[in-house]
Design an enzyme around this catalytic site. Sequence first.
Site, mmCIF file in Angstrom:
data_model
loop_
_atom_site.group_PDB
_atom_site.id
_atom_site.type_symbol
_atom_site.label_atom_id
_atom_site.label_comp_id
_atom_site.label_asym_id
_atom_site.label_seq_id
_atom_site.Cartn_x
_atom_site.Cartn_y
_atom_site.Cartn_z
ATOM 1 N N SER A 105 0.792 -1.546 -0.002
ATOM 2 C CA SER A 105 -0.045 -0.041 -0.137
ATOM 3 C C SER A 105 0.998 1.435 0.034
ATOM 4 C CB SER A 105 -0.857 0.133 1.150
ATOM 5 O OG SER A 105 -1.721 -1.023 1.366
ATOM 6 N N LYS A 131 2.415 2.452 -5.388
ATOM 7 C CA LYS A 131 3.164 1.960 -6.337
ATOM 8 C C LYS A 131 2.327 2.369 -7.894
ATOM 9 C CE LYS A 131 3.955 -2.327 -6.176
ATOM 10 N NZ LYS A 131 3.727 -3.124 -4.604
ATOM 11 N N ILE A 167 0.225 4.680 -8.078
ATOM 12 C CA ILE A 167 0.037 6.244 -8.253
ATOM 13 C C ILE A 167 1.554 6.582 -8.691
ATOM 14 C CG2 ILE A 167 -0.374 8.590 -7.060
ATOM 15 C CD1 ILE A 167 -2.892 6.804 -7.383
ATOM 16 N N GLU A 188 4.670 -2.689 -13.267
ATOM 17 C CA GLU A 188 4.359 -2.303 -11.922
ATOM 18 C C GLU A 188 4.017 -3.841 -11.257
ATOM 19 O OE1 GLU A 188 0.788 -0.457 -10.564
ATOM 20 O OE2 GLU A 188 1.158 -1.275 -8.440
ATOM 21 N N GLU A 202 5.392 -15.372 -3.459
ATOM 22 C CA GLU A 202 4.874 -15.233 -4.716
ATOM 23 C C GLU A 202 5.684 -14.356 -5.862
ATOM 24 O OE1 GLU A 202 3.594 -14.833 -1.829
ATOM 25 O OE2 GLU A 202 1.373 -15.022 -1.890
ATOM 26 N N LYS A 220 14.209 6.622 9.688
ATOM 27 C CA LYS A 220 14.988 5.226 9.757
ATOM 28 C C LYS A 220 14.879 4.900 8.398
ATOM 29 C CE LYS A 220 15.776 5.273 14.172
ATOM 30 N NZ LYS A 220 17.200 5.389 14.534
ATOM 31 N N THR A 221 16.375 4.647 7.886
ATOM 32 C CA THR A 221 16.448 4.039 6.663
ATOM 33 C C THR A 221 16.816 2.565 6.572
ATOM 34 O OG1 THR A 221 18.905 4.389 6.826
ATOM 35 C CG2 THR A 221 17.685 6.303 5.859
ATOM 36 N N CYS A 244 -25.583 0.647 -11.897
ATOM 37 C CA CYS A 244 -25.609 -0.878 -11.984
ATOM 38 C C CYS A 244 -26.633 -1.510 -11.146
ATOM 39 C CB CYS A 244 -24.322 -1.637 -11.892
ATOM 40 S SG CYS A 244 -24.173 -3.030 -12.738
ATOM 41 N N HIS A 261 -21.493 1.157 -15.964
ATOM 42 C CA HIS A 261 -20.441 1.882 -14.807
ATOM 43 C C HIS A 261 -19.674 3.019 -15.435
ATOM 44 C CE1 HIS A 261 -20.435 -1.860 -12.054
ATOM 45 N NE2 HIS A 261 -20.629 -2.090 -12.875
ATOM 46 N N GLU A 315 -18.305 5.313 -13.984
ATOM 47 C CA GLU A 315 -17.273 5.740 -13.140
ATOM 48 C C GLU A 315 -16.112 5.183 -13.905
ATOM 49 O OE1 GLU A 315 -19.533 3.474 -12.375
ATOM 50 O OE2 GLU A 315 -18.675 1.829 -11.111
HETATM 51 N N1 GLN Z 1 -25.501 -7.790 -9.396
HETATM 52 C C1 GLN Z 1 -26.158 -7.073 -10.444
HETATM 53 C C2 GLN Z 1 -26.049 -8.006 -11.836
HETATM 54 O O1 GLN Z 1 -25.223 -9.006 -11.949
HETATM 55 C C3 GLN Z 1 -25.385 -6.089 -10.597
HETATM 56 C C4 GLN Z 1 -24.117 -5.937 -10.819
HETATM 57 C C5 GLN Z 1 -23.393 -4.698 -10.525
HETATM 58 O O2 GLN Z 1 -23.543 -3.747 -9.718
HETATM 59 N N2 GLN Z 1 -21.941 -4.647 -11.068
HETATM 60 O O3 GLN Z 1 -26.453 -7.586 -12.916
#
Ligand code: GLN
Length: 535
Positions: free
Chosen positions: A18, A21, A23, A144, A153, A190-191, A384, A511, A513
């Site tokens: 955390s 990396k 950013i 990254e 791993e 502290k290094t 969604c 989505h 976003e």
């Molecule tokens: N669970 C819902 C679906 O599969 C909505 C999925 C989500 O919000 N990404 O349709």
Amino acid sequence: MILSETQFIIVTGGVTSSLGKGIISASLAKLLQSRGYSATIQKLDPYINIDPGTLNPYEHGECYVTEDGAETDLDLGHYERFLDRYTSQANNVTTGRIYQSVIDKERKGDYLGKTVQIVPHITDEIKRRIKLLGRQDYDFVITEIGGTIGDIESLPFIEAVRQLRWENEQRFVVIHLTFVPYLAAAKEHKTKPTQNSVKKMLENGVQPDILVLRTERPLSPEVKKKVANFCNVKLESVIEAQDAKTIYQVPLLMYKERLDEVVLQKLNLPLRDVKGLEEWNTKVEKILNPTNTTTIAIVGKYVELPDAYKSINEALIHAGAVHDAKIIIKYIHSERLEKGNIEEMLDDVNGILVAPGFGHRGIEGKIEAVRYAREKNIPFFGVCLGMQVAVIEFARNVLDYHDAHSTEMHPATPYPVIDLMNEQKTVTTLGGTMRLGSYQCRLKKKSKACKAFNGEEIINERHRHRYEFNNQYLEEFITNGMIPTGHNPESGLVEIMEIPALKWFVGVQFHPEYKSTLMNPHPLFQAFVGATLEK
Ligand code: GLN
């Protein structure tokens, strides 16, 4: 691409996880980009899952979806938000995927009777994945490596890095990010953890070229000198990365610290002029010193871990910068939300966003949140599952279908207003089988959505779902005031539902976003935040 050959930059992390990396990688890529070079970033994740699509968000935060429908690590979201360039499946590779390709080849007989081993077969596959991106006309591929140096791993990845550097010394830079703790009792930085972390790298045959030191307080020149001496790096290659107020400040801080200059010097490449950082800076100033304020509730079931809603948080920040507004996000746990306490939980918010999600937990709280937004005419944005919940709420409380539900939560509901998509009915496995990636959406003229997009009628948005609005109920919804304002032209799937009579009530099946960036904030987030600011 302006260089004749792709240059490779590896970013590893030590001391703790955390450290950011992702950013730092995105910031370096941003600086190289503003110097006219093309750059992309790749994340190698050392876990065995083929991709994070099947992971619970509590594990690694949000699953980020690319245009081509890859379910990826949330760091890819940062890469896109900083660079304004799409990433793809090739930008996120896990140990699971590496092993899967090697084992597939073994089954096909491609190894001609040889014993298949971590070295060279797994490391060769890792190297192939790194170089593959370089073939797509990038001057720089920044890779990254997830996890922390010393993890079992990550060993094959570090071995692959050792080999790659040995084979391509002229075009290869290794950046190691560590943490320098400040001990208040001793009043000093502290290094030792950094020294040990670099020793670990050396044990694996990799000498970092550049060290980026994360720190909460400014480092003295002595501390940097000490690190340079003990870790065999030049003093100018010891870069300080102090905590920033916003992640978008980090490219500017790295510019001051000359991270990009040091990288270019190491590769003997010209320091071209920087362009576009002023615009970026103006945005950062807007985030840091806004004039307005708006409070937005994010209603979800993973709110203990805001990383689960990373892209939504960032999209709100981008939209806030447009409206010169500070966004106060109030996380509301949908499991704790009920009729009795809703007023108390939501009476101070200017907008309500119901978040994406899966499964039954917390669903009734989400439905209550929608009801509150609808009845009080508070700007509402459903994303969604958030749109699906808005549909369920409308069916129950406006159409009077008391048991209306999604068949995801209640398979035997008499009113399946949200139902499994036809093509999903034969799907039996979980990984990578949802409706994923970019699909077209046709907008209804004069709708809130269409206005948000400045009248554009065809948009493309990313998806990740199995369930959909059940078109059997379409007429009843329209007659009663909830209307589809976006649909997929090929399949007829409803993509957007709105209640036009309300101030701003929009639910989207996709989505938005994922496509919001600092320089190009998403139109729907801009419109939503704008509505929350209206008096
Ligand atoms: N669970 C819902 C679906 O599969 C909505 C999925 C989500 O919000 N990404 O349709």
